[in-house]
Design a protein around this motif. Structure first.
Motif, PDB file in Angstrom:
ATOM      1  N   GLN A   1      70.031 -21.373  28.026  1.00  0.00           N
ATOM      2  CA  GLN A   1      68.954 -22.476  28.697  1.00  0.00           C
ATOM      3  C   GLN A   1      67.948 -21.758  29.379  1.00  0.00           C
ATOM      4  O   GLN A   1      68.225 -20.770  29.983  1.00  0.00           O
ATOM      5  CB  GLN A   1      69.866 -23.389  29.709  1.00  0.00           C
ATOM      6  N   VAL A   2      66.444 -22.295  29.211  1.00  0.00           N
ATOM      7  CA  VAL A   2      65.493 -21.824  29.714  1.00  0.00           C
ATOM      8  C   VAL A   2      64.528 -22.902  30.638  1.00  0.00           C
ATOM      9  O   VAL A   2      64.917 -23.890  30.128  1.00  0.00           O
ATOM     10  CB  VAL A   2      64.495 -20.947  28.718  1.00  0.00           C
ATOM     11  N   ASP A   3      63.801 -22.263  31.514  1.00  0.00           N
ATOM     12  CA  ASP A   3      63.065 -23.004  32.405  1.00  0.00           C
ATOM     13  C   ASP A   3      61.586 -23.126  31.438  1.00  0.00           C
ATOM     14  O   ASP A   3      61.463 -22.572  30.734  1.00  0.00           O
ATOM     15  CB  ASP A   3      63.125 -22.770  33.974  1.00  0.00           C
ATOM     16  N   GLY A   4      60.773 -23.740  32.517  1.00  0.00           N
ATOM     17  CA  GLY A   4      59.613 -24.132  31.967  1.00  0.00           C
ATOM     18  C   GLY A   4      58.675 -22.788  31.520  1.00  0.00           C
ATOM     19  O   GLY A   4      57.631 -22.768  31.111  1.00  0.00           O
ATOM     20  N   ASP A   5      59.229 -21.835  32.372  1.00  0.00           N
ATOM     21  CA  ASP A   5      58.490 -20.474  32.047  1.00  0.00           C
ATOM     22  C   ASP A   5      59.245 -19.714  31.092  1.00  0.00           C
ATOM     23  O   ASP A   5      58.674 -18.313  31.081  1.00  0.00           O
ATOM     24  CB  ASP A   5      58.466 -19.682  33.369  1.00  0.00           C
ATOM     25  N   GLY A   6      60.058 -19.926  30.640  1.00  0.00           N
ATOM     26  CA  GLY A   6      60.877 -19.299  29.378  1.00  0.00           C
ATOM     27  C   GLY A   6      61.944 -18.298  30.243  1.00  0.00           C
ATOM     28  O   GLY A   6      62.371 -17.347  29.456  1.00  0.00           O
ATOM     29  N   VAL A   7      62.174 -18.583  31.582  1.00  0.00           N
ATOM     30  CA  VAL A   7      63.257 -17.731  32.242  1.00  0.00           C
ATOM     31  C   VAL A   7      64.470 -18.116  31.900  1.00  0.00           C
ATOM     32  O   VAL A   7      64.682 -19.608  32.096  1.00  0.00           O
ATOM     33  CB  VAL A   7      62.927 -17.454  33.780  1.00  0.00           C
ATOM     34  N   VAL A   8      65.630 -17.365  31.519  1.00  0.00           N
ATOM     35  CA  VAL A   8      67.128 -17.968  31.350  1.00  0.00           C
ATOM     36  C   VAL A   8      67.438 -18.568  32.634  1.00  0.00           C
ATOM     37  O   VAL A   8      67.503 -17.737  33.730  1.00  0.00           O
ATOM     38  CB  VAL A   8      67.512 -16.783  30.555  1.00  0.00           C
ATOM     39  N   THR A   9      68.029 -19.533  32.515  1.00  0.00           N
ATOM     40  CA  THR A   9      68.895 -20.111  33.415  1.00  0.00           C
ATOM     41  C   THR A   9      70.342 -20.150  33.402  1.00  0.00           C
ATOM     42  O   THR A   9      71.217 -20.029  34.427  1.00  0.00           O
ATOM     43  CB  THR A   9      68.340 -21.713  33.899  1.00  0.00           C
ATOM     44  N   SER A  10      70.679 -20.197  32.012  1.00  0.00           N
ATOM     45  CA  SER A  10      72.130 -19.901  31.868  1.00  0.00           C
ATOM     46  C   SER A  10      72.368 -19.636  30.430  1.00  0.00           C
ATOM     47  O   SER A  10      71.615 -19.917  29.552  1.00  0.00           O
ATOM     48  CB  SER A  10      73.233 -21.128  32.403  1.00  0.00           C
ATOM     49  N   PHE A  11      73.729 -18.937  29.983  1.00  0.00           N
ATOM     50  CA  PHE A  11      73.673 -18.586  28.636  1.00  0.00           C
ATOM     51  C   PHE A  11      75.266 -18.435  28.741  1.00  0.00           C
ATOM     52  O   PHE A  11      75.760 -18.329  29.753  1.00  0.00           O
ATOM     53  CB  PHE A  11      73.116 -17.050  28.452  1.00  0.00           C
ATOM     54  N   GLN A  12      75.598 -18.682  27.302  1.00  0.00           N
ATOM     55  CA  GLN A  12      77.152 -18.551  26.979  1.00  0.00           C
ATOM     56  C   GLN A  12      77.023 -18.089  25.730  1.00  0.00           C
ATOM     57  O   GLN A  12      76.503 -18.156  24.746  1.00  0.00           O
ATOM     58  CB  GLN A  12      77.683 -20.085  26.677  1.00  0.00           C
ATOM     59  N   MET A  13      78.054 -17.086  25.731  1.00  0.00           N
ATOM     60  CA  MET A  13      78.167 -16.331  24.370  1.00  0.00           C
ATOM     61  C   MET A  13      79.569 -16.613  23.641  1.00  0.00           C
ATOM     62  O   MET A  13      80.618 -17.001  24.633  1.00  0.00           O
ATOM     63  CB  MET A  13      77.985 -14.743  24.218  1.00  0.00           C
ATOM     64  N   ASN A  14      79.874 -16.558  22.336  1.00  0.00           N
ATOM     65  CA  ASN A  14      81.057 -16.428  21.870  1.00  0.00           C
ATOM     66  C   ASN A  14      82.186 -15.304  22.433  1.00  0.00           C
ATOM     67  O   ASN A  14      81.530 -14.398  22.937  1.00  0.00           O
ATOM     68  CB  ASN A  14      81.218 -16.493  20.425  1.00  0.00           C
ATOM     69  N   ASP A  15      83.283 -15.499  22.395  1.00  0.00           N
ATOM     70  CA  ASP A  15      84.087 -14.439  23.048  1.00  0.00           C
ATOM     71  C   ASP A  15      84.509 -13.259  21.961  1.00  0.00           C
ATOM     72  O   ASP A  15      83.750 -13.277  20.856  1.00  0.00           O
ATOM     73  CB  ASP A  15      85.532 -14.829  23.464  1.00  0.00           C
ATOM     74  N   ARG A  16      85.374 -12.623  22.069  1.00  0.00           N
ATOM     75  CA  ARG A  16      85.725 -11.641  21.225  1.00  0.00           C
ATOM     76  C   ARG A  16      85.900 -11.963  19.570  1.00  0.00           C
ATOM     77  O   ARG A  16      85.620 -11.120  18.790  1.00  0.00           O
ATOM     78  CB  ARG A  16      87.100 -10.728  21.883  1.00  0.00           C
ATOM     79  N   CYS A  17      86.496 -13.157  19.648  1.00  0.00           N
ATOM     80  CA  CYS A  17      86.624 -13.705  18.293  1.00  0.00           C
ATOM     81  C   CYS A  17      85.251 -14.176  17.699  1.00  0.00           C
ATOM     82  O   CYS A  17      84.607 -14.552  18.179  1.00  0.00           O
ATOM     83  CB  CYS A  17      87.677 -14.933  18.533  1.00  0.00           C
ATOM     84  N   ALA A  18      85.034 -13.418  16.423  1.00  0.00           N
ATOM     85  CA  ALA A  18      83.744 -13.829  15.687  1.00  0.00           C
ATOM     86  C   ALA A  18      83.757 -15.156  14.642  1.00  0.00           C
ATOM     87  O   ALA A  18      83.088 -15.250  14.197  1.00  0.00           O
ATOM     88  CB  ALA A  18      83.511 -12.669  14.818  1.00  0.00           C
ATOM     89  N   ALA A  19      84.829 -16.002  15.001  1.00  0.00           N
ATOM     90  CA  ALA A  19      84.859 -17.144  14.361  1.00  0.00           C
ATOM     91  C   ALA A  19      83.576 -18.162  14.765  1.00  0.00           C
ATOM     92  O   ALA A  19      83.055 -18.109  15.615  1.00  0.00           O
ATOM     93  CB  ALA A  19      86.111 -17.927  14.912  1.00  0.00           C
ATOM     94  N   GLY A  20      82.984 -18.604  13.487  1.00  0.00           N
ATOM     95  CA  GLY A  20      81.924 -19.396  13.728  1.00  0.00           C
ATOM     96  C   GLY A  20      80.498 -18.627  13.786  1.00  0.00           C
ATOM     97  O   GLY A  20      79.494 -19.153  14.106  1.00  0.00           O
ATOM     98  N   CYS A  21      80.605 -17.268  13.368  1.00  0.00           N
ATOM     99  CA  CYS A  21      79.235 -16.538  13.418  1.00  0.00           C
ATOM    100  C   CYS A  21      78.909 -16.382  11.970  1.00  0.00           C
ATOM    101  O   CYS A  21      79.708 -16.675  11.080  1.00  0.00           O
ATOM    102  CB  CYS A  21      79.390 -15.215  14.123  1.00  0.00           C
TER     103      CYS A  21
END
Lengths: 398, 438, 438
Positions: free
Chosen positions: C278-298
């Motif tokens: 998620q980014v704000d109006g200036d392109g600064v990241v406000t939150s993020f999530q990544m997949n875990d150790r499991c590469a399912a769905g990549c």
């Protein structure tokens, strides 16, 4: 999909019963509950596995609704957002269904002590749905009636007060005695069904029995009792022929439920499931509650203390882990045990080595696999169960 | 305690702790000759004062498991347990312990641990404990005494819950100890120990709360693990623990006065660029590596929930000698993982605010559902309530297979850089005269 | 002129983007990531520098059609010149390998065969069709891929009983590895001279002269690199100071914001990981999530599926789009992918319907990460390799609509460069901030 191995579900009196059970099972919008609420102006309380004191809910004039996840019937998106990949499936689908509004008609929720995941789900519920009653039901792990029993009776009274406050109807001793009688009757009916399965598993198959017992999730108790008895009568009267199948016990599936396809897969693989713990909560405690004590709260607590089935989420004070399972296997004349546990189910999976140890000592063959409620392919399990059933048939002396 | 810990131990308090631990394992190794009974029990809700009053020696399987992991022995033990039929899915503490037992039960000091004479199943905040001791009961064939600690499902300790625990203590636990040791319960001994506990608890709270200073003189997670050691294990209520915490408090006070930060395994900490609250247990297989990742980025942990798993003292609870059994009951039920999710949420929010943290970082461990189930909701709610960002890393307690250094480092760096960018962006907006959200 | 470079060292490819003071993209470069990260970064950067010169040339030449034609001819000739340089280096190394002791038994015939293959390759590169004529065949940007295709085709024709196909390919494998790790002069200055001669041949002399003049002027423009910022998984290995390294999460956020300023959510699905930002109006990241150790769905999951079906990974999307009835797939576990696939095929499901289900399953996983990071409240930008897959895009569009309502979904043709672009932007802004501070 109908195959030659499965009994024809549409024959005779069984047809409409099974069609109804199937419809109730697949209806995630809980329309049976909605109809009941509208007809009686009653409230409804969702109860998670395994065992919840439904008698209290009923005595407070509300409908207890069994919640067993959503199986393979929903696509989980929001639910996955709340749980890491190493947590089982049932809390995901439960949250998914709730967040998509399908539990809006439920006025409260009971989360019985079963494991840390369901326990924490009770707290998540308080945060996510602050307007709803949500209660964690801590069951005693101390089995001294004077200690654990007394504690539990007092807890049940406190819970009854919360339920009464919600329904506006106090849980009187009379009302609770009456509810207990209704549930005792229901457990007797289910007991008759279990006895038929044990006696003639070709007549009352595991997947049908499962659907019939699961109908109790949404039906009022007396209606369900009649429903179970109608099935027992129709199944008994059917002309289904026995096959050379292997009699097995399935255990480990007491909370997150296997998809229906998995139960049918086991049957098609050549097994008669003569006992399972998939709907254990509906058969808990074993025997009648009434008669334990004149005080109905004490009676419920005492029955819990004295006659709860052995299962992974309950401490085994006797130190005889696996002995009840071995006894049950012999009693039901099962020839083997299938351990079917949900992936990441700590209680079931940690129990397993102790249970298999006891079976090994008794010479009972067993096999084990894991599943998730939304499992989509059964090929591997079918082969495994088929091989297991065949090997028992080939090597036994029968 | 371990070679890795040796490198970390530099302050006098650490030497005191090290000596205490060495002495305890020495006693365990000679328990039979000393005629001492050995009781295995868990850290959360442990009844140390009571055990000391009966003069029995406690062994904590969780501590064995984590120290096996720090000594890089856990992998072998877990493999052994999986060979015995344990699933890959289940708690790795349990598997590590069972594997260790099967491979000789050699403790952290290299001496074999004595088998238990009694398993005290103080079942606090974790269902897996129950399975664990059912499994150990089969391993050792010894008696178990169960102390069921009710969960704070509704966010409070009711009279009924307290009464239940006290009755179990009176009717189950104390008689079991009397049978085990052949000695009568001496409440005065218990009271004396509890009074000493309270004194050390005061000092420990002062140490944990010192992190409100800038710079923080302690790291309340990685360093905190060492600070809670004596309090959470065999030493609470002993003179040694009281001495340790008094010494520790002086050291930390000295650092506050001189404006110094914590001493880390990589040396004294430099500029503290980020102040974090951490939720979740540490990873033990790569403990030092994980600490280094924080250290390199200038991140200091100012408060953590893990330092509350074996007792919750900074919100006012003290062991109270005037009502010993009730107080023990409150202690058991008050441990962090015995608290409801809403309570945990309130607490983490309070930590983020009171310790002026930049955000909350969650270490989600695969093994511990008690901690982990619901953490993603905590993360979202903390962001909502505090407006400060939350970060998420995933590891395990003692199973190396679940520690991906690259993945963890990537997330930590991304999280901290995000905080940095937000700060910069807020500064820039403030300079432009725009409204800045706190 | 002052320029800024961002380098994204990904797990499979390394990308470089060069921007100018006005944050306009001047040039881009891409190469395979290899064991030598430093070299990969240098090659991508040099390619971006060359591409920047062509952008400047475009600006210099303007819109006139005859000059545009010159530019196209020049670009082709330039590439051919680069190819010849690469081929010459490859030739030397291949002949050296053919003379090695390892293949002494067939040294003479092998050398002769390799020579014939190499001659054939040169001929293909020099073919005039490269300069003029219809749509060029879709070839890879990587010398390795182009060379491999040509070499294999020729080797198949030339093999005989003494020198087998495998012998010839063995030489290729050895030589290509070495040539990839050799720094070659592929620069603008080093190759443009010969390219001008070829590009102006047959052109109106006045156009040729104007073109040549423009090239010379552009070649003179100094490209003064103000700052190089590194990002991506391999960023730790980049030879940069710490302050010049940014997490790819932040770079993806800023890069996507630059391409689509109304973006508030970024979904990146790469080979090994999925990120929801998620980014704000200036392109600064406000939150993020990544997949875990499991590469399912990549992206890698699609690779497994493609292998299982004996298809190219780029063929999956178009086939899935032909589906009329999506099959429900529950597991995106790479371990079970094959079994579940075969199960469905043996049940008589159509390939396109299964593939449609697989794409939906992948996007379902991504939807959970999106939900975790804060949902899709405004514009969403989809980046990463999987964003090139039309069935994945369709599934995403549908699921976003189902769950969040109608939302703008942005996909940039240069989405693979998003991270490198963000890094370059950090470079420019960081330098600006530093200069302001000074």
């Amino acid at each position: 999909m109908h195959t030659a191995d499965a009994p024809d579900p549409t024959s005779g009196a069984l047809g409409p019963i099974l069609a109804r059970a199937d419809a109730l099972y697949h209806d995630l919008t809980l329309s049976a509950v909605r109809e009941h609420k509208e007809a009686h102006g009653a409230k409804a309380i969702g109860c998670l596995p395994i065992w919840a004191p439904r008698e209290l809910v009923d005595a407070a004039g509300m409908l207890p609704v069994g919640l067993h996840g959503a199986g393979d019937r929903v696509e989980v998106i929001r639910g996955d957002a709340y749980f890491q990949s190493y947590i089982c499936q049932i809390p995901r689908s439960t949250i998914e269904v709730a967040l998509t509004g399908r539990y809006d008609l439920l006025d409260g929720f009971l989360f019985p002590a079963i494991c840390d995941v369901i326990r924490n789900l009770s707290g998540m519920w308080k945060i996510l749905f602050p307007g709803k009653l949500s209660r964690y039901v801590d069951v005693p792990q101390n089995f001294d009636p004077a200690v654990g029993g007394a504690f539990f009776a007092r807890e049940l009274r406190a819970l009854a007060e919360d339920l009464s406050a919600l329904s506006g109807r106090p849980v009187t001793d009379e009302a609770l005695h009456a509810s207990i009688a209704r549930y005792d009757e229901n457990r007797r009916a289910i007991g008759e069904l279990m006895a038929l399965r044990e006696r003639a598993p070709h007549k009352a198959t595991a997947s049908e029995s499962y659907l019939v017992i699961r109908a109790g999730d949404v039906l009022p108790v007396e209606e369900h009792t009649a429903f179970v008895r109608a099935y027992v009568a129709a199944a008994e009267a059917s002309d289904r022929k026995p096959r050379d199948h292997t009699r097995v016990v399935v255990t480990g599936a007491f909370c997150e439920q296997p998809p229906l396809g998995l139960i049918r897969t086991l049957e098609r693989a050549g097994t008669y499931i003569v006992w399972d713990d998939m709907t254990l909560g509906a058969r808990w405690p074993e025997g009648d509650v009434e008669g334990e004590d004149p005080d109905p709260f004490v009676a419920l607590a005492r029955a819990y203390i004295a006659r709860s089935p052995a299962t992974a989420s309950r401490y085994e004070p006797s130190g005889e882990k696996g002995v009840p399972l071995a006894r049950l296997t012999h009693k039901s004349r099962a020839e083997g045990v299938i351990f079917a546990a949900p992936s990441f189910c700590d209680p079931a999976l940690l129990d397993q080595p102790m249970l298999t140890g006891a079976l090994d000592r008794e010479g009972v063959p067993w096999t084990a696999f894991k599943y998730a409620e939304n499992l989509g392919q059964f090929q591997v399990i079918r082969e495994q169960a088929g091989t297991f059933a065949d090997s028992i048939r080939l090597w036994s002396d029968r | 305690m371990t070679s890795e810990a040796d490198a970390i131990q530099k302050e006098p308090s650490m030497l005191v702790q090290k000596a205490m631990i060495a002495e305890h394992y020495e006693k365990l190794a000679h328990a039979k000759e000393l005629g001492k009974k050995v009781v295995y029990t868990f850290v959360p809700g442990n009844l140390t004062e009571l055990m000391n009053a009966f003069d029995v020696l406690p062994v904590y399987p969780e501590i064995n498991a984590l120290s096996s992991a720090m000594r890089q022995k856990a992998g072998r033990y877990i493999a052994e347990a999986e060979r015995l039929g344990h699933s890959e899915d289940v708690c790795t503490y349990v598997k590590c312990d069972i594997g260790m037992k099967r491979q000789g039960n050699v403790g952290p000091t290299g001496q074999p641990l004595p088998p238990p004479d009694l398993l005290l199943l103080s079942y606090t905040g974790c269902f897996t404990f129950m399975k664990w001791f059912e499994l150990l009961r089969e391993e050792y064939g010894c008696p178990v005494v169960m102390l069921h600690t009710p969960y704070q499902g509704d966010g409070e300790i009711t009279d009924n819950m307290r009464r239940y625990v006290v009755e179990q203590l009176e009717r189950e636990v104390i008689p079991a100890f009397e049978r085990l040791t052949g000695t009568r319960y001496d409440e005065d001994r218990l009271k004396a120990a509890m009074a000493k506990s309270a004194q050390a608890e005061d000092d420990m709270v002062a140490v944990l709360e010192s992190a409100k200073h800038r710079p923080s003189p302690i790291d309340a997670y990685f360093g905190g693990v060492y600070y809670i050691g004596p309090m959470f294990t065999a030493f609470r209520g002993t003179a040694g623990a009281a001495e340790y915490y008094a010494q520790l408090r002086r050291e930390v006070g000295g650092r506050v006065a001189s404006g110094e930060g914590p001493i880390t395994p990589e040396g004294p900490m430099g500029e503290q660029r980020y102040r974090l609250v951490v939720e979740g247990p540490p990873n033990w297989t790569n403990f030092r590596e994980l600490w280094r990742m924080f250290h390199e980025e200038g991140a200091v942990v100012v408060a953590s929930s893990y330092t509350k798993v074996g007792g919750f003292y900074d919100q006012g609870f003290r062991h109270d000698a005037s009502r010993p059994l009730e107080s023990l009951a409150d202690y058991c039920m008050g441990c962090y993982t015995n608290r409801s999710l809403p309570q945990r949420l309130d607490l983490l929010e309070r930590y983020v605010r009171d310790y002026e943290a930049d955000g909350l970082l969650i270490n989600s461990v695969k093994s511990c559902n008690s901690f982990s189930a619901g953490q993603l909701l905590l993360l979202r709610e903390i962001e909502k309530r505090t407006g400060r960002p939350a970060g998420f890393i995933e590891t395990d307690l003692v199973d190396r297979r679940y520690f991906s250094a690259a993945n963890v480092k990537n997330r930590i760096e991304s999280y901290l850089q995000m905080i940095g960018e937000k700060r910069r962006s807020r500064g820039a907006r403030g300079a432009r005269g725009e409204e800045v959200r706190p | 002129m002052k320029v800024y470079v961002g380098i994204d060292l990904g797990s499979t490819t390394t990308k470089a983007v060069m921007i100018d003071e006005g944050e306009q993209v001047l040039g881009r470069g891409i190469t395979n990531s290899r064991s030598n990260y430093e070299l990969a970064a240098a090659i991508a950067r040099d390619e971006a520098r060359v591409s920047a010169r062509f952008t400047l040339l475009e600006r210099e030449l303007g819109e006139a059609p005859e000059l545009a034609r010159f530019r196209t001819r020049l670009a082709k000739a330039f590439r051919k010149q680069q190819s010849l340089t690469q081929l010459a280096a490859f030739r030397d190394l291949a002949l050296e390998e053919a003379g090695a002791d390892r293949v002494a038994a067939i040294r003479a015939p092998l050398t002769a065969a390799v020579r014939r293959v190499l001659d054939g390759m040169k001929e293909r590169v020099e073919k005039p069709s490269l300069l003029e004529g219809g749509a060029p065949a879709k070839t890879s940007d990587f010398f390795r891929d182009r060379a491999a295709a040509d070499y294999a085709k020729l080797a198949e024709q030339i093999q005989d009983r003494t020198v087998r196909f495998d012998d010839l390919m063995g030489i290729f494998d050895k030589a290509i590895l070495r040539v990839e790790n050799t720094e070659l002069d592929l620069s603008f200055a080093g190759n443009v001279g010969a390219a001008i001669e070829e590009a102006t041949r047959g052109l109106d002399p006045s156009v040729g002269e104007r073109g040549r003049g423009a090239v010379l002027r552009v070649a003179e423009i100094p490209l003064d690199v103000g700052c190089v910022i590194g990002t991506g998984y391999g960023r730790q290995t980049l030879p940069f100071p710490r302050e010049d390294i940014r997490s790819e999460i932040l770079c993806h956020g800023l890069g996507a914001h630059h391409q689509f300023p109304l973006t508030r959510t970024v979904l990146d699905i790469g080979g090994q990981d999925t990120k929801a930002i998620q980014v704000d109006g200036d392109g600064v990241v406000t939150s993020f999530q990544m997949n875990d150790r499991c590469a399912a769905g990549c992206g890698r999951y699609l690779g497994y599926i493609a292998d299982e079906m004996s298809l190219g990974v780029h063929e999956l999307g178009p086939i899935a789009l032909e589906s009329t009835r999506t099959v429900k797939i529950n597991s995106t576990c790479t371990v079970f992918a094959g079994a579940e696939l075969r199960d469905h095929l043996s049940n008589g499901q159509r390939r396109e319907d299964i593939l449609a289900g697989l794409h939906r399953a992948i996007i379902l996983r991504a939807m959970a990460l999106l939900a975790r990071s804060g949902g899709v409240e405004e514009e969403l930008t989809f980046t990463g390799g999987v964003a090139n897959n039309p069935a994945a895009v369709e599934a995403l569009r549908a699921l976003v609509r189902e769950n969040y309502g109608e939302r703008t979904l942005n996909i940039s043709p240069g989405s693979i460069y998003t991270g490198a672009l963000g890094a370059a932007l950090f470079g420019r802004r960081g330098l600006e901030a530093r200069e302001l501070a000074a």
